[in-house]
Write a protein that holds these residues in place. Structure first.
Motif, PDB file in Angstrom:
ATOM      1  N   ALA A   1       0.832  -1.208   0.000  1.00  0.00           N
ATOM      2  CA  ALA A   1       0.000   0.000   0.000  1.00  0.00           C
ATOM      3  C   ALA A   1       0.865   1.256   0.000  1.00  0.00           C
ATOM      4  N   GLY A   2       1.959   1.223   0.769  1.00  0.00           N
ATOM      5  CA  GLY A   2       2.850   2.375   0.807  1.00  0.00           C
ATOM      6  C   GLY A   2       3.485   2.654  -0.540  1.00  0.00           C
ATOM      7  N   GLU A   3       3.911   1.584  -1.243  1.00  0.00           N
ATOM      8  CA  GLU A   3       4.510   1.755  -2.566  1.00  0.00           C
ATOM      9  C   GLU A   3       3.503   2.313  -3.566  1.00  0.00           C
ATOM     10  N   MET A   4       2.220   2.067  -3.310  1.00  0.00           N
ATOM     11  CA  MET A   4       1.171   2.572  -4.196  1.00  0.00           C
ATOM     12  C   MET A   4       0.674   3.947  -3.762  1.00  0.00           C
ATOM     13  N   GLY A   5       1.341   4.515  -2.737  1.00  0.00           N
ATOM     14  CA  GLY A   5       0.983   5.849  -2.283  1.00  0.00           C
ATOM     15  C   GLY A   5      -0.259   5.905  -1.433  1.00  0.00           C
ATOM     16  N   SER A   6      -0.600   4.789  -0.775  1.00  0.00           N
ATOM     17  CA  SER A   6      -1.825   4.757   0.026  1.00  0.00           C
ATOM     18  C   SER A   6      -1.588   3.975   1.312  1.00  0.00           C
ATOM     19  N   SER A   7      -0.635   4.439   2.126  1.00  0.00           N
ATOM     20  CA  SER A   7      -0.312   3.761   3.376  1.00  0.00           C
ATOM     21  C   SER A   7      -1.544   3.650   4.270  1.00  0.00           C
ATOM     22  N   MET A   8      -1.678   2.496   4.924  1.00  0.00           N
ATOM     23  CA  MET A   8      -2.799   2.282   5.840  1.00  0.00           C
ATOM     24  C   MET A   8      -2.465   2.708   7.261  1.00  0.00           C
ATOM     25  N   GLY A   9      -1.224   3.121   7.492  1.00  0.00           N
ATOM     26  CA  GLY A   9      -0.843   3.616   8.807  1.00  0.00           C
ATOM     27  C   GLY A   9      -0.602   2.533   9.839  1.00  0.00           C
ATOM     28  N   TYR A  10      -0.229   1.338   9.392  1.00  0.00           N
ATOM     29  CA  TYR A  10       0.078   0.254  10.321  1.00  0.00           C
ATOM     30  C   TYR A  10       1.587   0.247  10.602  1.00  0.00           C
ATOM     31  N   TYR A  11       1.951   0.402  11.871  1.00  0.00           N
ATOM     32  CA  TYR A  11       3.359   0.352  12.257  1.00  0.00           C
ATOM     33  C   TYR A  11       3.642  -0.815  13.204  1.00  0.00           C
ATOM     34  N   HIS A  12       2.596  -1.309  13.853  1.00  0.00           N
ATOM     35  CA  HIS A  12       2.701  -2.452  14.753  1.00  0.00           C
ATOM     36  C   HIS A  12       1.451  -3.308  14.563  1.00  0.00           C
ATOM     37  N   VAL A  13       1.541  -4.576  14.960  1.00  0.00           N
ATOM     38  CA  VAL A  13       0.380  -5.448  14.837  1.00  0.00           C
ATOM     39  C   VAL A  13      -0.779  -4.932  15.690  1.00  0.00           C
ATOM     40  N   GLN A  14      -0.456  -4.215  16.772  1.00  0.00           N
ATOM     41  CA  GLN A  14      -1.509  -3.629  17.609  1.00  0.00           C
ATOM     42  C   GLN A  14      -2.362  -2.639  16.819  1.00  0.00           C
TER      43      GLN A  14
ATOM     44  N   PHE B   1      -5.154  -4.527  15.082  1.00  0.00           N
ATOM     45  CA  PHE B   1      -6.217  -4.941  16.005  1.00  0.00           C
ATOM     46  C   PHE B   1      -7.025  -3.732  16.470  1.00  0.00           C
ATOM     47  N   GLN B   2      -6.361  -2.601  16.647  1.00  0.00           N
ATOM     48  CA  GLN B   2      -7.066  -1.392  17.062  1.00  0.00           C
ATOM     49  C   GLN B   2      -8.107  -0.987  16.023  1.00  0.00           C
ATOM     50  N   GLU B   3      -7.747  -1.100  14.744  1.00  0.00           N
ATOM     51  CA  GLU B   3      -8.707  -0.757  13.697  1.00  0.00           C
ATOM     52  C   GLU B   3      -9.882  -1.732  13.689  1.00  0.00           C
ATOM     53  N   ILE B   4      -9.599  -3.002  13.978  1.00  0.00           N
ATOM     54  CA  ILE B   4     -10.685  -3.988  14.062  1.00  0.00           C
ATOM     55  C   ILE B   4     -11.677  -3.594  15.153  1.00  0.00           C
ATOM     56  N   THR B   5     -11.160  -3.202  16.325  1.00  0.00           N
ATOM     57  CA  THR B   5     -12.051  -2.841  17.439  1.00  0.00           C
ATOM     58  C   THR B   5     -12.840  -1.570  17.148  1.00  0.00           C
TER      59      THR B   5
ATOM     60  N   LEU C   1     -18.551  -5.924  17.183  1.00  0.00           N
ATOM     61  CA  LEU C   1     -18.368  -7.150  17.952  1.00  0.00           C
ATOM     62  C   LEU C   1     -17.096  -7.109  18.802  1.00  0.00           C
ATOM     63  N   TYR C   2     -16.086  -6.363  18.351  1.00  0.00           N
ATOM     64  CA  TYR C   2     -14.789  -6.322  19.035  1.00  0.00           C
ATOM     65  C   TYR C   2     -14.612  -5.062  19.890  1.00  0.00           C
ATOM     66  N   LYS C   3     -15.637  -4.248  19.971  1.00  0.00           N
ATOM     67  CA  LYS C   3     -15.532  -2.982  20.701  1.00  0.00           C
ATOM     68  C   LYS C   3     -15.147  -3.229  22.162  1.00  0.00           C
ATOM     69  N   GLY C   4     -14.187  -2.450  22.645  1.00  0.00           N
ATOM     70  CA  GLY C   4     -13.765  -2.547  24.038  1.00  0.00           C
ATOM     71  C   GLY C   4     -12.617  -3.497  24.287  1.00  0.00           C
ATOM     72  N   LEU C   5     -12.225  -4.296  23.292  1.00  0.00           N
ATOM     73  CA  LEU C   5     -11.108  -5.222  23.479  1.00  0.00           C
ATOM     74  C   LEU C   5      -9.780  -4.498  23.275  1.00  0.00           C
ATOM     75  N   SER C   6      -8.759  -4.988  23.954  1.00  0.00           N
ATOM     76  CA  SER C   6      -7.420  -4.414  23.836  1.00  0.00           C
ATOM     77  C   SER C   6      -6.425  -5.521  23.534  1.00  0.00           C
ATOM     78  N   PHE C   7      -5.585  -5.294  22.548  1.00  0.00           N
ATOM     79  CA  PHE C   7      -4.580  -6.285  22.157  1.00  0.00           C
ATOM     80  C   PHE C   7      -3.675  -6.641  23.333  1.00  0.00           C
ATOM     81  N   ASP C   8      -3.253  -5.637  24.082  1.00  0.00           N
ATOM     82  CA  ASP C   8      -2.264  -5.848  25.144  1.00  0.00           C
ATOM     83  C   ASP C   8      -2.840  -6.497  26.392  1.00  0.00           C
ATOM     84  N   THR C   9      -4.164  -6.472  26.560  1.00  0.00           N
ATOM     85  CA  THR C   9      -4.752  -7.013  27.789  1.00  0.00           C
ATOM     86  C   THR C   9      -5.569  -8.278  27.564  1.00  0.00           C
ATOM     87  N   LEU C  10      -5.506  -8.856  26.356  1.00  0.00           N
ATOM     88  CA  LEU C  10      -6.215 -10.119  26.137  1.00  0.00           C
ATOM     89  C   LEU C  10      -5.631 -11.188  27.053  1.00  0.00           C
TER      90      LEU C  10
END
Length: 294
Positions: free
Chosen positions: A107-120, A123-127, A132-141
């Motif tokens: 995506a970055g090479e195509m000029g449309s970075s999604m802004g992902y720098y970590h796997v967290q 998951f944050q975008e999923i929540t 269904l995933y609202k309120g969940l935290s990657f670090d506290t699962l």
């Protein structure tokens, strides 16, 4: 999105000119393998993202080597609706990368970075986008995960009605001449020891089930002069394969079973529709030199 059949049709008629395969191997895993092979060869640009160079990936113009589940962090949601952490067990082999890293780099090479720098970040975008995933935290699962709130799980039935509903099954009518020329029904599905084709790369599992085979009823085998271990040719109206036979008594007559897991066997070359059953005939494979079986 489009179904697999709509995708291959779109490639054939020129509607789809580029295809990005992520962990998908349609030549091995989908019916009508020959049609998929022709389509991938025709497609103007094919990119494949996988952990192995599958038959489909080998036809791609660009291949991105991905990490296996043991080499990356992340989460998974199982059919119980339990969200659990995936924790990296070993360092990634060079030059592989986690799937999300590959997609972000493309995506970055195509000029449309999604802004992902970590796997967290993923998951944050999923929540934030899936209620269904609202309120969940990657670090506290917790170690045993979290079961999603059933109040937010879409239901496919009315709880006030019966637990089950029944619908008539429409059978496909076949010309009587087809059954005469191809007297067997060929069924393909999973074997006990393998899952997809990835387990065929496990040395330990291959000790239990090392290669493809066809299971055949004992009476059918006797009628065709076959013994356990003979190599047979299986032919359908659209293709043929060769494989060793296993003679079993528990099978009904008129049925052949072949596991789907072995790319080199290419069992889906026998199919021309999205089904796991087709008509077939068998014959003993003989040596071209002296006319005896191998």
């Amino acid at each position: 999105g489009k179904t697999a059949n709509e995708i291959v049709t779109g490639i054939e008629n020129g509607e789809i000119r580029a295809l990005y395969l992520v962990g998908a191997d349609p030549i091995t895993d989908y019916p009508n393998a020959a049609r998929w092979e022709r389509a991938l060869r025709k497609c103007e640009f094919v990119a494949a993202q996988d952990i192995f160079l599958s038959p489909s990936a080998s036809l791609a113009h660009c291949v991105f080597p991905a990490c296996s589940y043991a080499e990356k962090d992340g989460t998974m949601t199982n059919i119980e609706h339990r969200v659990q952490r995936i924790r990296q067990a070993i360092p990634p082999l060079e030059p592989t990368m986690p799937d999300w890293c590959i997609l972000e780099a493309v995506a970055g090479e195509m000029g449309s970075s999604m802004g992902y720098y970590h796997v967290q970040d993923v998951f944050q975008e999923i929540t934030e986008t899936i209620p269904l995933y609202k309120g969940l935290s990657f670090d506290t699962l917790p170690e045993d995960g979290v079961i999603l709130d059933p109040k937010h799980i879409p239901r496919r039935r009315d709880p006030e009605k019966s637990l089950f509903s029944f619908a008539p099954v429409r059978t496909r009518e076949e010309p009587s001449t087809l059954a005469e020329r191809y007297p067997f029904e060929l069924m393909v599905t999973s074997s006990m020891y393998h899952f997809g084709s990835i387990t065929t790369r496990s040395a330990n599992i291959l000790k239990l089930c090392p290669h493809g085979y066809a299971e055949l009823n004992k009476k059918d085998a006797e009628d065709h002069g076959l013994s356990d271990g003979d190599v047979i040719k299986i032919e359908s109206p659209v293709g043929s394969i060769e494989t060793p036979v296993r003679v079993v008594e528990r099978f009904p007559q008129g049925l052949i079973f072949v596991p789907v897991h072995f790319p080199e066997l290419g069992v889906y070359r026998l199919f021309d529709e999205n089904t796991n059953v087709c008509r077939a005939k068998i014959s003993k494979k003989v040596s071209e030199e002296n006319g005896v079986r191998p």
